[in-house]
Design an enzyme around this catalytic site. Structure first.
Site, mmCIF file in Angstrom:
data_model
loop_
_atom_site.group_PDB
_atom_site.id
_atom_site.type_symbol
_atom_site.label_atom_id
_atom_site.label_comp_id
_atom_site.label_asym_id
_atom_site.label_seq_id
_atom_site.Cartn_x
_atom_site.Cartn_y
_atom_site.Cartn_z
ATOM 1 C CB SER A 201 -0.928 0.063 1.294
ATOM 2 O OG SER A 201 -1.737 1.174 1.253
ATOM 3 C CE1 TYR B 156 -4.287 -1.949 4.745
ATOM 4 C CE2 TYR B 156 -3.352 0.372 4.154
ATOM 5 C CZ TYR B 156 -4.107 -0.843 3.846
ATOM 6 O OH TYR B 156 -4.005 -1.196 2.589
#
Length: 230
Positions: free
Chosen positions: A122, A136
């Site tokens: 990501s 995350y």
């Protein structure tokens, strides 16, 4: 050349798009989803690997780790609750992927076959994320570091590793996040003027899995509409 490919998180969004892109090239694909097992359980990744290897006649050529969760974890939560959420995200997003990468590398070492790993990380690995998503961002940064390490350690064995770092992508998970944080403001931060489409990320993954030149091993590819450049 037909390849045997294992994909996690393939029921929807980016994972489903990757499976579709590879299916068009007539590869043999095992497309796993949460219905096949909860990656939050440390015992599940080895079982899924063994089952997939059996279904693919004892040979896996490509592993694509796409499964992940994106769950808010405010720092003001109860301490035990915050830690449990942190650990769940790290287990699913990073540790389960690491377990599968380890089994893939061992498989290729034992068989002498070449292999490729594609990890879907990501933009958050480099840019960070919201105050409620420390876990995350940390999990995706760990995935990038793991990919680079695998590439450096095993290139001489023809075991290649790539990471892809999408920004916002048009999936259900991103839609929910954008709505909660003001979609217009987030779009204003993307010079392209829109989020990425799953098919765009899938094309990058397909290329890394099948066609990227070996000298690219260890590469991290961004796809975020220039919302974060480095």
């Amino acid at each position: 050349m037909q390849r045997n490919i294992l994909i996690t998180g393939a029921s929807r969004g980016i994972g489903a798009a990757i499976a579709e892109a590879l299916a068009h090239q007539n590869h043999r694909i095992i497309a796993l989803s949460s219905s096949d097992g909860d990656l939050g359980d440390p015992d599940v990744p080895p079982r899924l690997w063994a089952d997939s290897l059996d279904r693919l006649d004892g040979r896996i050529d490509v592993l694509i780790n796409n499964a992940g969760v994106f769950e808010a974890n405010p720092i003001g939560s109860d301490g035990a609750e915050w830690l449990a959420s942190w650990n769940r995200t790290l287990q699913i997003n990073l540790t389960a992927a690491a377990a599968l990468c380890r089994l893939a590398v061992l498989h290729w070492q034992e068989t002498g076959l070449p292999g490729r790993i594609v990890n879907i990380a990501s933009r958050a690995a480099y840019r960070g994320d919201s105050p409620a998503h420390w876990h995350y961002a940390a999990s995706k940064a760990g995935m990038v570091a793991m990919t680079k390490t695998i590439a450096r350690a095993h290139a001489k064995e023809d075991i290649l590793a790539f990471a892809i770092c999408p920004g916002f992508t048009m999936t259900g998970m991103a839609d929910e996040y954008m709505a909660s944080r003001g979609g217009d403001k987030l779009l204003a931060d993307i010079p392209l003027g829109r989020v990425a489409m799953p098919g765009e990320v899938a094309e990058m993954a397909r290329w890394c899995a099948t066609d990227a030149p070996p000298s690219m091993t260890g590469t991290v590819l961004d796809i975020n509409g220039a919302s974060y450049v480095r």
